[in-house]
Design a protein around this motif. Structure first.
Motif, PDB file in Angstrom:
ATOM      1  N   GLY A 118       0.807  -1.207   0.000  1.00 32.75           N
ATOM      2  CA  GLY A 118       0.000   0.000   0.000  1.00 32.75           C
ATOM      3  C   GLY A 118       0.844   1.261   0.000  1.00 32.75           C
ATOM      4  N   VAL A 119       0.369   2.270  -0.709  1.00 31.29           N
ATOM      5  CA  VAL A 119       1.096   3.539  -0.821  1.00 31.29           C
ATOM      6  C   VAL A 119       1.314   4.203   0.542  1.00 31.29           C
ATOM      7  N   PRO A 120       0.360   4.146   1.501  1.00 30.81           N
ATOM      8  CA  PRO A 120       0.642   4.767   2.801  1.00 30.81           C
ATOM      9  C   PRO A 120       1.886   4.193   3.496  1.00 30.81           C
ATOM     10  N   VAL A 121       2.135   2.884   3.334  1.00 26.48           N
ATOM     11  CA  VAL A 121       3.338   2.277   3.928  1.00 26.48           C
ATOM     12  C   VAL A 121       4.580   2.821   3.220  1.00 26.48           C
ATOM     13  N   LYS A 122       4.521   2.891   1.893  1.00 27.56           N
ATOM     14  CA  LYS A 122       5.648   3.429   1.123  1.00 27.56           C
ATOM     15  C   LYS A 122       5.924   4.875   1.526  1.00 27.56           C
ATOM     16  N   GLU A 123       4.874   5.670   1.631  1.00 27.05           N
ATOM     17  CA  GLU A 123       5.028   7.072   2.028  1.00 27.05           C
ATOM     18  C   GLU A 123       5.668   7.169   3.410  1.00 27.05           C
ATOM     19  N   TRP A 124       5.220   6.318   4.352  1.00 29.30           N
ATOM     20  CA  TRP A 124       5.777   6.359   5.698  1.00 29.30           C
ATOM     21  C   TRP A 124       7.270   5.989   5.676  1.00 29.30           C
ATOM     22  N   LEU A 125       7.630   4.938   4.946  1.00 30.18           N
ATOM     23  CA  LEU A 125       9.035   4.518   4.880  1.00 30.18           C
ATOM     24  C   LEU A 125       9.914   5.636   4.326  1.00 30.18           C
ATOM     25  N   ILE A 126       9.474   6.269   3.257  1.00 36.97           N
ATOM     26  CA  ILE A 126      10.257   7.359   2.652  1.00 36.97           C
ATOM     27  C   ILE A 126      10.366   8.530   3.628  1.00 36.97           C
ATOM     28  N   ALA A 127       9.261   8.870   4.290  1.00 37.25           N
ATOM     29  CA  ALA A 127       9.291   9.967   5.265  1.00 37.25           C
ATOM     30  C   ALA A 127      10.208   9.623   6.439  1.00 37.25           C
ATOM     31  N   HIS A 128      10.130   8.387   6.925  1.00 36.14           N
ATOM     32  CA  HIS A 128      10.985   7.943   8.035  1.00 36.14           C
ATOM     33  C   HIS A 128      12.457   8.092   7.649  1.00 36.14           C
ATOM     34  N   GLU A 129      12.796   7.671   6.449  1.00 32.52           N
ATOM     35  CA  GLU A 129      14.189   7.706   6.011  1.00 32.52           C
ATOM     36  C   GLU A 129      14.678   9.116   5.697  1.00 32.52           C
ATOM     37  N   SER A 130      13.772  10.003   5.383  1.00 28.16           N
ATOM     38  CA  SER A 130      14.178  11.379   5.076  1.00 28.16           C
ATOM     39  C   SER A 130      14.104  12.268   6.307  1.00 28.16           C
ATOM     40  N   GLY A 131      13.720  11.680   7.442  1.00 27.92           N
ATOM     41  CA  GLY A 131      13.642  12.436   8.680  1.00 27.92           C
ATOM     42  C   GLY A 131      12.357  13.230   8.830  1.00 27.92           C
ATOM     43  N   GLN A 132      11.401  12.983   7.963  1.00 28.78           N
ATOM     44  CA  GLN A 132      10.116  13.704   8.009  1.00 28.78           C
ATOM     45  C   GLN A 132       9.035  12.757   8.527  1.00 28.78           C
ATOM     46  N   MET A 133       9.130  12.444   9.807  1.00 31.29           N
ATOM     47  CA  MET A 133       8.182  11.492  10.389  1.00 31.29           C
ATOM     48  C   MET A 133       6.744  11.981  10.211  1.00 31.29           C
ATOM     49  N   MET A 134       5.891  10.999   9.927  1.00 34.31           N
ATOM     50  CA  MET A 134       4.478  11.330   9.784  1.00 34.31           C
ATOM     51  C   MET A 134       3.676  10.167  10.359  1.00 34.31           C
ATOM     52  N   ASN A 135       2.437  10.402  10.664  1.00 32.85           N
ATOM     53  CA  ASN A 135       1.590   9.343  11.184  1.00 32.85           C
ATOM     54  C   ASN A 135       1.139   8.455  10.042  1.00 32.85           C
ATOM     55  N   ALA A 136       1.098   7.141  10.312  1.00 32.87           N
ATOM     56  CA  ALA A 136       0.559   6.207   9.313  1.00 32.87           C
ATOM     57  C   ALA A 136      -0.939   6.445   9.246  1.00 32.87           C
ATOM     58  N   GLY A 137      -1.500   6.277   8.086  1.00 37.48           N
ATOM     59  CA  GLY A 137      -2.920   6.490   8.004  1.00 37.48           C
ATOM     60  C   GLY A 137      -3.408   5.854   6.800  1.00 37.48           C
TER      61      GLY A 137
END
Length: 170
Positions: free
Chosen positions: A151-170
């Protein structure tokens, strides 16, 4: 015997499947059998056992989630595929956390012509060991996130986590 462990993550459980210390599957699912049925018949014939601790793979996952973005790189992995697919998976492992590439760039990094972008997309789609073989780091050249098996939300979270831009999964 294939050993499996569930590791909690901010985007849901990560199933890790290992054979003799080598990761053979990993994916964002609460049911390790969803990963097990994607393995080769030879590996499936060994059976599946859920364990409390897979050791290095689980430790690396926890370290990655805690911010050591290179922790997954040290874990040995093995998955089936043609020589071309294996080259693409190896090139994927060399894409550093916090960076992304296009499918054409991935093909080029694997020593294939840029026209092999379709093969790169197929290698990502058939990847059994996410996020250790980080197909989430490949984005379409036309923009956006493209697809992702979990799912795209998981991909978005992984990229944000790795770029230091933490976000809530949703």
């Amino acid at each position: 015997m294939i050993a499996a462990q569930l590791v909690p993550t901010p985007v849901g459980p990560l199933s890790l499947l290992s054979r003799e210390g080598v990761l053979v599957a990993a994916g964002f699912t609460a049911d390790p059998t969803e990963m097990f049925v994607r393995l080769t018949p030879a590996l499936q014939s060994e059976g599946l056992e859920v364990v409390d601790d897979l050791g290095p793979a689980a430790s690396a996952t926890r370290a990655y989630l805690a911010g050591d973005l290179d922790a997954l790189d040290e874990i040995p992995v093995s998955q089936p595929g043609s020589p071309t697919r294996k080259r693409l998976h190896q090139a994927l492992r060399e894409v550093k956390a916090g960076t992304t590439v296009s499918y054409a760039e991935l093909a080029e990094r694997a020593g294939l012509p840029r026209t092999a972008a379709r093969a790169a997309g197929s290698a990502c789609a058939q990847n059994l060991i996410a996020p250790f073989v980080p197909c989430h780091r490949v984005l379409p050249s036309g923009g956006g996130y493209g697809g992702y098996y979990y799912g795209v939300p998981v991909k978005e979270w992984l990229i944000a986590h790795e770029s230091g831009q933490m976000m809530n999964a949703g």
